[in-house]
Design an enzyme around this catalytic site. Sequence first.
Site, PDB file in Angstrom:
ATOM      1  N   ASP A  12       0.862  -1.182   0.000  1.00 57.39           N
ATOM      2  CA  ASP A  12       0.000   0.000   0.000  1.00 57.39           C
ATOM      3  C   ASP A  12       0.896   1.229   0.000  1.00 57.39           C
ATOM      4  O   ASP A  12       2.120   1.127   0.183  1.00 57.39           O
ATOM      5  CB  ASP A  12      -0.910  -0.013   1.236  1.00 57.39           C
ATOM      6  CG  ASP A  12      -1.889   1.163   1.275  1.00 57.39           C
ATOM      7  OD1 ASP A  12      -2.318   1.602   0.193  1.00 57.39           O
ATOM      8  OD2 ASP A  12      -2.211   1.649   2.371  1.00 57.39           O
ATOM      9  N   TYR A  44      -0.678   8.411  -2.046  1.00 60.52           N
ATOM     10  CA  TYR A  44      -0.795   8.143  -3.478  1.00 60.52           C
ATOM     11  C   TYR A  44      -2.027   8.826  -4.078  1.00 60.52           C
ATOM     12  O   TYR A  44      -2.075   9.057  -5.274  1.00 60.52           O
ATOM     13  CB  TYR A  44      -0.936   6.637  -3.725  1.00 60.52           C
ATOM     14  CG  TYR A  44       0.360   5.844  -3.699  1.00 60.52           C
ATOM     15  CD1 TYR A  44       1.547   6.380  -3.218  1.00 60.52           C
ATOM     16  CD2 TYR A  44       0.377   4.531  -4.158  1.00 60.52           C
ATOM     17  CE1 TYR A  44       2.710   5.640  -3.192  1.00 60.52           C
ATOM     18  CE2 TYR A  44       1.532   3.784  -4.149  1.00 60.52           C
ATOM     19  CZ  TYR A  44       2.709   4.323  -3.668  1.00 60.52           C
ATOM     20  OH  TYR A  44       3.850   3.582  -3.647  1.00 60.52           O
ATOM     21  N   GLY A  45      -3.029   9.105  -3.261  1.00 57.91           N
ATOM     22  CA  GLY A  45      -4.306   9.597  -3.772  1.00 57.91           C
ATOM     23  C   GLY A  45      -4.228  10.925  -4.497  1.00 57.91           C
ATOM     24  O   GLY A  45      -5.112  11.258  -5.285  1.00 57.91           O
ATOM     25  N   CYS A  75      -4.307  -1.287  -1.872  1.00 60.12           N
ATOM     26  CA  CYS A  75      -4.434   0.142  -2.148  1.00 60.12           C
ATOM     27  C   CYS A  75      -5.458   0.340  -3.259  1.00 60.12           C
ATOM     28  O   CYS A  75      -5.264  -0.143  -4.388  1.00 60.12           O
ATOM     29  CB  CYS A  75      -3.083   0.714  -2.576  1.00 60.12           C
ATOM     30  SG  CYS A  75      -3.120   2.483  -2.980  1.00 60.12           S
ATOM     31  N   ASN A  76      -6.544   1.041  -2.974  1.00 57.89           N
ATOM     32  CA  ASN A  76      -7.576   1.293  -3.969  1.00 57.89           C
ATOM     33  C   ASN A  76      -7.070   2.172  -5.107  1.00 57.89           C
ATOM     34  O   ASN A  76      -7.458   1.989  -6.265  1.00 57.89           O
ATOM     35  CB  ASN A  76      -8.785   1.950  -3.300  1.00 57.89           C
ATOM     36  CG  ASN A  76      -9.586   0.975  -2.482  1.00 57.89           C
ATOM     37  OD1 ASN A  76     -10.483   0.305  -2.977  1.00 57.89           O
ATOM     38  ND2 ASN A  76      -9.264   0.885  -1.199  1.00 57.89           N
ATOM     39  N   THR A  77      -6.200   3.126  -4.792  1.00 57.78           N
ATOM     40  CA  THR A  77      -5.693   4.030  -5.824  1.00 57.78           C
ATOM     41  C   THR A  77      -4.873   3.270  -6.854  1.00 57.78           C
ATOM     42  O   THR A  77      -5.051   3.436  -8.065  1.00 57.78           O
ATOM     43  CB  THR A  77      -4.859   5.154  -5.182  1.00 57.78           C
ATOM     44  OG1 THR A  77      -5.671   5.885  -4.271  1.00 57.78           O
ATOM     45  CG2 THR A  77      -4.324   6.103  -6.241  1.00 57.78           C
ATOM     46  N   CYS A 185     -10.834   3.238   0.684  1.00 61.89           N
ATOM     47  CA  CYS A 185      -9.412   3.418   0.980  1.00 61.89           C
ATOM     48  C   CYS A 185      -9.102   2.576   2.202  1.00 61.89           C
ATOM     49  O   CYS A 185      -9.841   2.616   3.195  1.00 61.89           O
ATOM     50  CB  CYS A 185      -9.096   4.891   1.236  1.00 61.89           C
ATOM     51  SG  CYS A 185      -7.393   5.189   1.788  1.00 61.89           S
ATOM     52  N   THR A 186      -8.012   1.814   2.138  1.00 60.45           N
ATOM     53  CA  THR A 186      -7.710   0.884   3.237  1.00 60.45           C
ATOM     54  C   THR A 186      -7.290   1.587   4.519  1.00 60.45           C
ATOM     55  O   THR A 186      -7.242   0.955   5.577  1.00 60.45           O
ATOM     56  CB  THR A 186      -6.612  -0.115   2.810  1.00 60.45           C
ATOM     57  OG1 THR A 186      -5.502   0.607   2.241  1.00 60.45           O
ATOM     58  CG2 THR A 186      -7.153  -1.098   1.787  1.00 60.45           C
ATOM     59  N   HIS A 187      -6.999   2.883   4.451  1.00 60.26           N
ATOM     60  CA  HIS A 187      -6.692   3.631   5.673  1.00 60.26           C
ATOM     61  C   HIS A 187      -7.934   3.848   6.541  1.00 60.26           C
ATOM     62  O   HIS A 187      -7.841   3.969   7.758  1.00 60.26           O
ATOM     63  CB  HIS A 187      -6.095   4.999   5.338  1.00 60.26           C
ATOM     64  CG  HIS A 187      -4.699   4.970   4.816  1.00 60.26           C
ATOM     65  ND1 HIS A 187      -4.382   4.547   3.549  1.00 60.26           N
ATOM     66  CD2 HIS A 187      -3.523   5.321   5.409  1.00 60.26           C
ATOM     67  CE1 HIS A 187      -3.074   4.637   3.377  1.00 60.26           C
ATOM     68  NE2 HIS A 187      -2.532   5.109   4.484  1.00 60.26           N
TER      69      HIS A 187
END
Length: 267
Positions: A12, A44-45, A75-77, A185-187
């Site tokens: 991520d 990264y977003g 990581c979704n991005t 988002c994994t955060h």
Amino acid sequence: MERNRQPIGVFDSGVGGLTVVNKLRMLLPHENIIYVGDTKRNPYGSRTPEEIFSYTRDILRFMSEKEVKLVAIGCNTVTAVAYETVRQEVPYPLIGMSRGIRTAREISAKKKIAVFATDLTIANHSHKKMAAAIDPDIEIVEQACPALANLVERGVLSGEEIMEPLRRYTAPVIASGADTAIFGCTHFPFVQPLFEELCGDTIAFVDPAHEMALQTLEVLKKGGLLNHDRLPGYLRLCFTAEARRGGKLAEHLIPANEFTVEEISFA
């Protein structure tokens, strides 16, 4: 090394993918896992697609050197921007971050589903595209949360500094009438209790990391790659900056005696 015993890779932009690691360890406790958090280049977003491709390839080269048998992108991005291209560049299975749409569809009575995500993930409209492919009656309410991932990276998990932007992000979603929300988002699962505090019982939250862990299990089974050792697998956490802080945040999900932490760099 026997291929079954080779580690699973997870990565991520920072600590967010640890939520994926946590689900994988629950479902696959005997698997060895190497995690890379690119904390030096986070977030990264807000990066350009070109930067996302470059960073992703750096990490995948590192994973190849560690002889992983599979990599899960936490990581979704990265999934939204680079997955379809880079999955053809590696010799092992590469799993993109689950969207959580199927789980949300089962939960939502109204078929009105919100997505909280980074700017870049929202701009890609990847959740909307997947929802349309699964069920055209699903309405997706997109909500960018530009400040949130960085606050979590800094370890700001409570207090007014994080509550103020969360109020701004949740208010339009509550007003929209959505009854289910996906953490895009994994955060964000790090602060799920704060989301729930602000939304009350009007919205059910979906963490796509669970779907992703199930998908990883399925791929390992089909490929005959499950680790058959009965001992718990090791967990190695690698960060590109501030490894100590990364390890401290990991302790919110995983007991400290169950992982090792190190700082790495890419040549």
